[in-house]
Design a protein around this motif. Structure first.
Motif, short mmCIF file in Angstrom:
data_model
loop_
_atom_site.label_atom_id
_atom_site.label_comp_id
_atom_site.label_asym_id
_atom_site.label_seq_id
_atom_site.Cartn_x
_atom_site.Cartn_y
_atom_site.Cartn_z
N PHE A 78 0.27 -10.38 -5.12
CA PHE A 78 0.69 -10.77 -3.78
C PHE A 78 0.45 -12.26 -3.62
CE2 PHE A 78 -0.48 -6.32 -3.48
CZ PHE A 78 0.61 -5.79 -2.82
N CYS A 130 9.42 -8.88 7.41
CA CYS A 130 9.73 -8.70 5.98
C CYS A 130 11.15 -9.12 5.63
CB CYS A 130 9.50 -7.24 5.58
SG CYS A 130 7.81 -6.70 5.90
N SER A 165 8.79 -4.12 -1.54
CA SER A 165 8.01 -3.40 -0.53
C SER A 165 8.55 -3.62 0.88
CB SER A 165 6.55 -3.85 -0.58
OG SER A 165 6.41 -5.18 -0.15
N TYR A 192 8.84 0.73 -3.40
CA TYR A 192 8.02 1.32 -2.34
C TYR A 192 8.99 2.20 -1.56
CZ TYR A 192 4.32 -2.40 -2.66
OH TYR A 192 3.31 -3.26 -3.02
N LYS A 195 7.31 4.28 2.42
CA LYS A 195 6.30 3.36 2.94
C LYS A 195 6.22 3.58 4.45
CE LYS A 195 5.02 -1.46 3.27
NZ LYS A 195 5.28 -2.83 2.83
N PHE A 204 -5.18 -5.66 4.94
CA PHE A 204 -4.27 -6.42 4.08
C PHE A 204 -3.59 -7.53 4.87
CE2 PHE A 204 -0.01 -7.40 2.62
CZ PHE A 204 -0.08 -7.44 1.24
N ARG A 205 -3.17 -7.20 6.09
CA ARG A 205 -2.43 -8.19 6.85
C ARG A 205 -3.30 -9.38 7.21
NH1 ARG A 205 1.44 -4.18 10.42
NH2 ARG A 205 2.47 -3.31 8.58
N LYS A 248 3.13 5.37 0.01
CA LYS A 248 2.11 4.46 0.51
C LYS A 248 1.93 4.69 1.99
CE LYS A 248 1.67 -0.40 1.35
NZ LYS A 248 2.41 -1.57 1.57
N SER A 274 -5.34 -1.08 1.75
CA SER A 274 -6.50 -1.86 2.17
C SER A 274 -7.40 -1.10 3.15
CB SER A 274 -6.02 -3.17 2.80
OG SER A 274 -5.12 -2.91 3.86
C1 PBG Z 1 4.14 -6.21 2.18
C2 PBG Z 1 3.04 -5.27 1.84
C3 PBG Z 1 2.03 -4.74 2.67
C4 PBG Z 1 1.18 -3.99 1.85
C5 PBG Z 1 1.71 -4.06 0.57
N1 PBG Z 1 2.86 -4.83 0.59
C6 PBG Z 1 1.77 -4.97 4.11
C7 PBG Z 1 2.61 -4.35 5.13
O1 PBG Z 1 3.60 -3.67 4.90
O2 PBG Z 1 2.26 -4.61 6.27
C8 PBG Z 1 -0.06 -3.28 2.28
C9 PBG Z 1 -1.08 -3.08 1.20
C10 PBG Z 1 -2.44 -2.72 1.70
O3 PBG Z 1 -2.68 -2.46 2.89
O4 PBG Z 1 -3.33 -2.66 0.85
N2 PBG Z 1 5.10 -5.74 3.04
#
Ligand code: PBG
Length: 322
Positions: A78, A130, A165, A192, A195, A204-205, A248, A274
């Motif tokens: 990332f 995104c 993703s 993904y 999702k 993560f954010r 996910k 995360s």
């Molecule tokens: C990017 C992305 C995200 C995650 C992986 N790729 C964040 C989201 O969709 O908000 C989350 C990974 C995690 O929480 O460990 N879009």
């Protein structure tokens, strides 16, 4: 009449119990997520994810050497760029943070470290969505052009596999066509596919500085009340050319993992995100649970549900403990 008396459960001793286990975790099925930050000399712990770090490309070898010692040789990358713009141009810049990291990794480690790149724009856009915005909404088709461009740039810098993703419609086909047209036919796509719009992405954010400035991702991520939709998404992605489909998050979605893995004939990956990591870390830090035992038990549950691959921040622990 004589009845054969057999115990309902065989009296396995430890040795036999291990011999007949239905589920095993192998280091080769694990992928470790890495946050790569533009700059130099950076190894900085992420507040929302204790034990995880931001790494600048030049310091990645430290991480790789430790990872390889544990037996983990796959990462998903990332990027955290130093500047962002409306179009997220840092994601496809030849000198972008991920491109720099890929070149360095492939020069020094070649095949030894398998590099999956997360393909999304939210870390690179000033608005944190995104894709490309038109009005307040993401413009799906305009975003597809950017995604294809990012995929090509990542492949050219040395990515081994691309993992979109973003959840835009038609993105797998757009990326596949772009890769095939430029002699990257050998690069697989891990989509993904299912999702969900989940509160488990919170840590993560803040780690990736990718929370949307306004609104949410509910228009393009899935509603967690739905399971059939996951079947539909997985089949559609395979039809478009996905080599691996992903579910996910993982822990609250074991039923989805099972459903998808029974449905499809391609490998299924699960992403233990995360929030799952942070919950275990926080409970362990408070002395409430046995961290190593819980990490292993939860990971086994994901494989038992049918996952072939697990993406986990605990990959090194999982690999070195067993
Ligand atoms: C990017 C992305 C995200 C995650 C992986 N790729 C964040 C989201 O969709 O908000 C989350 C990974 C995690 O929480 O460990 N879009």
């Amino acid at each position: 009449m004589e009845i054969l008396k057999r115990p309902r459960r065989l009296r396995y001793n430890r040795t036999l119990r291990e011999a007949v286990r239905e589920t095993r975790i192998s280091a080769s099925s694990l992928i470790y997520p890495v946050f790569i930050k533009e700059g130099r000399g950076i190894k900085a712990e992420i507040c929302s994810m204790p034990g995880q770090y931001h790494w600048s490309p030049d310091r990645l070898p430290e991480l790789y050497d430790r990872l390889l010692e544990t037996g983990v040789n796959k990462i998903i990358m990332f990027g955290i760029p130093s500047t962002k713009d409306e179009e997220g141009s840092g994601a496809y810049s030849g000198d972008g943070v991920i491109q720099q990291a890929l070149r360095l990794t492939k020069q020094r480690y070649r095949e030894a470290v398998y590099c999956v790149t997360d393909l999304c724009m939210c870390e690179y856009t000033s608005h944190g969505h995104c894709g490309i915005l038109r009005g307040g909404d993401v413009d799906n088709d305009k975003t597809l052009e950017s995604l294809a461009r990012i995929a090509l740039s990542q492949a050219a810098a040395g990515a081994d596999m691309i993992a979109p993703s973003d959840m835009m419609d038609g993105r797998v086909r757009a990326i596949r066509l772009a890769l095939d047209a430029r002699d990257f036919q050998h690069i697989p796509i891990m989509a993904y596919s299912a999702k969900y719009a989940s509160a488990f992405y919170g840590p993560f954010r803040s780690a990736a500085d990718s929370a949307p400035a306004t609104g949410d991702r509910k228009s393009y991520q899935m509603d967690y009340h739905n399971k059939k939709e996951a079947r539909k998404e997985a089949l559609a992605d395979i039809e478009e050319g996905a080599d691996i489909v992903m579910v996910k998050p993982a822990l609250s979605y074991l039923d989805v993992i099972q459903t998808v893995s029974r449905l499809v004939d391609v490998p299924v990956a699960a992403y233990s995100v995360s929030g799952e990591y942070a919950m275990i870390k926080a409970a362990a830090a408070a002395g409430l649970i046995d961290e190593a035992a819980i990490v292993y038990e939860t990971a086994v549950s994901v494989f038992r549900a049918g996952a072939d691959i697990l993406i986990s921040y605990f990959a090194p622990e999982l690999s070195s403990n067993r």
